[in-house]
Design a protein around this motif. Structure first.
Motif, mmCIF file in Angstrom:
data_model
loop_
_atom_site.group_PDB
_atom_site.id
_atom_site.type_symbol
_atom_site.label_atom_id
_atom_site.label_comp_id
_atom_site.label_asym_id
_atom_site.label_seq_id
_atom_site.Cartn_x
_atom_site.Cartn_y
_atom_site.Cartn_z
ATOM 1 N N TYR A 1 0.816 -1.197 0.000
ATOM 2 C CA TYR A 1 0.000 0.000 0.000
ATOM 3 C C TYR A 1 0.858 1.258 0.000
ATOM 4 O O TYR A 1 1.956 1.283 0.541
ATOM 5 N N ALA A 2 0.322 2.293 -0.620
ATOM 6 C CA ALA A 2 0.924 3.624 -0.578
ATOM 7 C C ALA A 2 -0.118 4.547 0.031
ATOM 8 O O ALA A 2 -1.319 4.269 -0.019
ATOM 9 N N TYR A 3 0.333 5.639 0.589
ATOM 10 C CA TYR A 3 -0.574 6.497 1.323
ATOM 11 C C TYR A 3 -0.529 7.924 0.791
ATOM 12 O O TYR A 3 0.550 8.492 0.614
ATOM 13 N N GLY A 4 -1.698 8.483 0.549
ATOM 14 C CA GLY A 4 -1.842 9.875 0.171
ATOM 15 C C GLY A 4 -1.475 10.169 -1.269
ATOM 16 O O GLY A 4 -1.135 9.284 -2.056
ATOM 17 N N ASP B 1 -10.855 2.152 -8.233
ATOM 18 C CA ASP B 1 -11.010 0.850 -7.577
ATOM 19 C C ASP B 1 -9.806 0.469 -6.710
ATOM 20 O O ASP B 1 -9.901 -0.422 -5.875
ATOM 21 N N ALA B 2 -8.675 1.134 -6.905
ATOM 22 C CA ALA B 2 -7.477 0.831 -6.121
ATOM 23 C C ALA B 2 -7.353 1.735 -4.897
ATOM 24 O O ALA B 2 -6.451 1.549 -4.090
ATOM 25 N N ILE B 3 -8.267 2.698 -4.758
ATOM 26 C CA ILE B 3 -8.177 3.677 -3.680
ATOM 27 C C ILE B 3 -9.221 3.398 -2.616
ATOM 28 O O ILE B 3 -10.388 3.157 -2.911
ATOM 29 N N ILE B 4 -8.773 3.438 -1.372
ATOM 30 C CA ILE B 4 -9.674 3.394 -0.220
ATOM 31 C C ILE B 4 -9.497 4.737 0.476
ATOM 32 O O ILE B 4 -8.381 5.089 0.872
ATOM 33 N N GLN B 5 -10.589 5.509 0.568
ATOM 34 C CA GLN B 5 -10.475 6.819 1.190
ATOM 35 C C GLN B 5 -11.511 6.948 2.288
ATOM 36 O O GLN B 5 -12.693 6.746 2.085
ATOM 37 N N ARG C 1 -9.914 12.186 5.049
ATOM 38 C CA ARG C 1 -8.763 12.699 4.306
ATOM 39 C C ARG C 1 -7.658 11.665 4.156
ATOM 40 O O ARG C 1 -6.611 11.952 3.583
ATOM 41 N N THR C 2 -7.876 10.468 4.666
ATOM 42 C CA THR C 2 -6.877 9.409 4.580
ATOM 43 C C THR C 2 -7.057 8.643 3.273
ATOM 44 O O THR C 2 -8.145 8.140 2.988
ATOM 45 N N ILE C 3 -6.009 8.567 2.490
ATOM 46 C CA ILE C 3 -6.040 7.876 1.193
ATOM 47 C C ILE C 3 -5.072 6.709 1.253
ATOM 48 O O ILE C 3 -3.901 6.878 1.595
ATOM 49 N N ILE C 4 -5.571 5.508 0.923
ATOM 50 C CA ILE C 4 -4.736 4.303 0.867
ATOM 51 C C ILE C 4 -4.866 3.744 -0.546
ATOM 52 O O ILE C 4 -5.979 3.535 -1.034
ATOM 53 N N ILE C 5 -3.740 3.487 -1.192
ATOM 54 C CA ILE C 5 -3.734 3.005 -2.573
ATOM 55 C C ILE C 5 -3.094 1.633 -2.634
ATOM 56 O O ILE C 5 -1.989 1.428 -2.126
#
Length: 113
Positions: free
Chosen positions: A49-52, A78-82, A85-89
């Motif tokens: 995972y990458a963040y932001g 579809d690869a992003i969970i938000q 303001r927290t973004i997880i890819i």
């Protein structure tokens, strides 16, 4: 013709033969240079995972505005969970989605599909 004498001439004063000699030398020099390897993201080392927005920049090697545009376009939705303001890819899924999207496109903005 000697290359050092050609390099001192302004481009407008060169003859065709001098210009072609200069271009041939430039192409020869360019072919000797090693191409820079393309950086790919490997997800097998546990960094799934990458963040932001910075994470999107890291995955695709792009600037912040380009990363924001990519996120906003919905290509990697579809690869992003938000949450807030927290973004997880998910790295691998994002790369797969961009690859799939680029395969489906036929041309530029003026090209009709």
């Amino acid at each position: 013709m000697e290359l050092s004498s050609i390099l001192g001439l302004p481009l407008g004063l060169m003859t065709g033969a001098q210009f072609l000699t200069l271009m041939a030398e430039a192409f020869r020099y360019r072919s000797q240079m090693e191409p820079e390897p393309v950086r790919t993201t490997d997800c097998s080392d546990g960094n799934r995972y990458a963040y932001g927005i910075a994470g999107i920049c890291e995955i695709f090697g792009c600037s912040r505005p380009t990363a924001q545009r990519l996120k906003k376009s919905g290509i990697i939705k579809d690869a992003i969970i938000q949450t807030g303001r927290t973004i997880i890819i998910d790295r691998q899924k994002a790369l797969d989605l961009v690859k799939e999207d680029s395969e489906n496109k036929k041309g530029g903005r003026r090209c009709k599909k």
